[in-house]
Design an enzyme around this catalytic site. Structure first.
Site, PDB file in Angstrom:
ATOM      1  CG  HIS A  86      -6.179 -15.444   6.302  1.00 34.98           C
ATOM      2  ND1 HIS A  86      -4.751 -14.367   6.982  1.00 34.98           N
ATOM      3  CD2 HIS A  86      -6.579 -15.156   6.035  1.00 34.98           C
ATOM      4  CE1 HIS A  86      -5.432 -13.404   5.853  1.00 34.98           C
ATOM      5  NE2 HIS A  86      -6.111 -14.238   5.149  1.00 34.98           N
ATOM      6  CG  ASP A 165       1.226 -11.527  -1.821  1.00 35.14           C
ATOM      7  OD1 ASP A 165       0.197 -11.216  -2.553  1.00 35.14           O
ATOM      8  OD2 ASP A 165       0.752 -10.733  -0.720  1.00 35.14           O
ATOM      9  NE  ARG A 172      -4.726  -9.216  -6.582  1.00 37.51           N
ATOM     10  CZ  ARG A 172      -4.755  -9.735  -5.077  1.00 37.51           C
ATOM     11  NH1 ARG A 172      -3.443 -10.152  -4.848  1.00 37.51           N
ATOM     12  NH2 ARG A 172      -5.986  -9.937  -5.621  1.00 37.51           N
ATOM     13  CB  SER A 187      -3.440 -12.332  -2.679  1.00 39.11           C
ATOM     14  OG  SER A 187      -2.521 -11.720  -1.397  1.00 39.11           O
ATOM     15  CE  LYS A 191      -0.132 -11.799   1.808  1.00 37.88           C
ATOM     16  NZ  LYS A 191      -1.073 -11.004   1.708  1.00 37.88           N
TER      17      LYS A 191
HETATM   18  N1  URA Z   1      -5.276 -10.383   1.253  1.00 40.92           N
HETATM   19  C1  URA Z   1      -4.418 -10.775   1.007  1.00 40.92           C
HETATM   20  O1  URA Z   1      -3.593 -10.765   2.079  1.00 40.92           O
HETATM   21  N2  URA Z   1      -4.068 -10.966  -0.415  1.00 40.92           N
HETATM   22  C2  URA Z   1      -5.662 -10.649  -1.025  1.00 40.92           C
HETATM   23  O2  URA Z   1      -5.285 -10.386  -2.377  1.00 40.92           O
HETATM   24  C3  URA Z   1      -6.491  -9.829  -0.683  1.00 40.92           C
HETATM   25  C4  URA Z   1      -6.454  -9.748   0.662  1.00 40.92           C
END
Ligand code: URA
Length: 434
Positions: A86, A165, A172, A187, A191
């Protein structure tokens, strides 16, 4: 049934700098998904968390509660180990495209769930969608079959993955509460953990084009995510990498696919090749295949074979010509000397304004739009040399893109050297292991 807690009680606790209990965290996430906790209450809590933080236990529980809000994928029935990467997002960051087939070519399956562009950072799915026919939406069965047959998948995350999320991130985004390390880390990791990968490598970008502008903040985010991964049984490491200047020589969807294919063909810009190999080695090692050298699979064409199979399996034509923008505009060096600065954020904003990115989720991106860079920091230039070519289908966008590039580059007298951090700045492993 009466509710176990009350939203105001949880908000006040965090406002007054108290630790939230496991029960409070489980309840508030679940109640938010059920709409028992209202958006304004969650936004107030998110602001209290942004200002007062959460400790490791709270972040870990918050992450687990978000995972529990949806489904978890499970790849344990696959015959291969799995690893994923990621990136926290940057400009010209096309690494996923050569990296995923490369790691798969080395015997580790890669289930990569990616996103779309929002703002100045690109999105992997938008890039791949510039390949005629390619589709991002796969069912779980299709994903499993492709992982077994090809060893690699790049697709959109299903609605069922960490829905808490999804709802909280949208909130957010509009309440000034994105920039909390606790909330960003939970967050991203909710995932990635729900996605079910066995090993995870995090590419945490640092610099103007990244979320984290300085190394101290990036290190804290990386450490928090590595600890969350390890707590959840996912073998996780992080690299802090430089995003002061764009990666490679292109920013834009089809332009970046073209550059990624060059890397898979054994060419491509040195920084993209280097970061692809560094991340591939980390993924292989985290998945227990540290004995395999990915450079061989890049050289002998095995990674390219997997790329072509991956694109075809998802409906794309790997031999098709990529879209090209209708109009171009060249920016030339105003004087002679050494290029000492090429700012990632400004190049990203300019590419976005040319049509490569979107401002709202519903916007369409232009496949051919973006920026081609002809020089990177350290290059010696003569006045009039090509510096960048801007690409768009809608030439009325050129002026605002050129405005975004005001002060984005600097040409210093001959003999000067750019003051740049290295491409890979630091490696972060689980607390106590480095
Ligand atoms: N990417 C995400 O998936 N969540 C965040 O809070 C910031 C970047």
């Amino acid at each position: 049934m009466p509710e176990a807690h009350d939203a105001v009680e949880v908000i006040v606790a965090k406002r007054d700098k108290q630790e939230l209990s496991d029960g409070q965290i489980d309840w508030v996430i679940d109640a938010y998904v059920r709409a028992v906790v209202a958006d304004e209450q969650m936004s107030s809590l998110a602001m209290a968390i942004l200002l007062n933080g959460m400790n490791r236990r709270e972040i870990s529980r918050w992450t687990a509660a978000m995972i529990a809000s949806g489904k978890r994928m499970d790849f344990s029935s696959l015959s291969l180990p799995t690893a994923d990467k990621h990136s926290t997002g940057g400009v010209g960051d096309k690494i996923t495209l050569p990296l995923v087939p490369l790691v798969a070519a080395c015997g580790v399956a890669v289930p990569q769930l990616s996103g779309r562009a929002l703002g100045h950072t690109g999105g992997t799915l938008d890039k791949l969608e510039s390949i005629p026919g390619w589709r991002a939406a796969l069912s779980n069965d299709e994903m499993m079959r492709q992982l077994e047959n090809v060893g690699a998948v790049i697709c959109a995350a299903g609605e069922g993955l960490a829905p808490a999320d999804r709802k909280l991130y949208a909130l957010r985004d509009v309440t000034g509460t994105v920039e909390s390390i606790a909330l960003i880390a939970s967050s991203i990791m909710s995932k990635k953990i729900a996605e079910g990968t066995g090993a995870l490598v995090l590419d945490v970008k640092v610099g103007s084009g990244a979320f984290m502008k300085d190394v101290v903040a990036a290190r804290e985010l990386a450490r928090t995510m590595v600890d969350l991964g390890q707590d959840a049984g996912v073998n996780t490491v992080a690299l802090l990498t430089n995003m002061a200047t764009p990666l490679g020589l292109t920013a834009g969807n089809a332009l970046e696919v073209r550059e990624s294919v060059e890397v898979l063909a054994g060419g491509g810009p040195p920084d993209v090749v280097e970061l692809t190999l560094v991340l591939a080695r980390e993924m292989l090692s985290a998945a227990g295949r540290g004995d395999v050298d990915p450079a061989d699979a890049l050289e002998d064409g095995r990674a390219m074979d997997v790329w072509r199979r991956l694109v075809s399996a998802q409906g794309g034509d790997p031999s098709a010509s990529l879209p090209v923008a209708k109009e171009t505009h060249q920016i030339r060096a105003p004087g002679s000397g050494v290029l000492t600065k090429l700012d990632a954020l400004q190049v990203g904003i300019a590419a976005w304004r040319l049509g490569a990115g979107r401002s709202r989720k519903e916007d369409q991106v232009q496949a051919g739009a973006g920026i081609e860079m002809h020089a990177k920091p350290g290059a010696v230039l003569r006045a009039g040399d090509a510096l960048m070519t801007l690409h768009t289908d809608t030439p009325e966008r050129f002026d605002r893109a050129i405005d975004a590039l005001e002060g984005a580059y600097f040409i210093a007298p001959e003999g000067s050297r750019p003051d740049l951090l290295p491409l890979v700045i630091e490696r972060i492993t689980v607390t106590g292991e480095d």
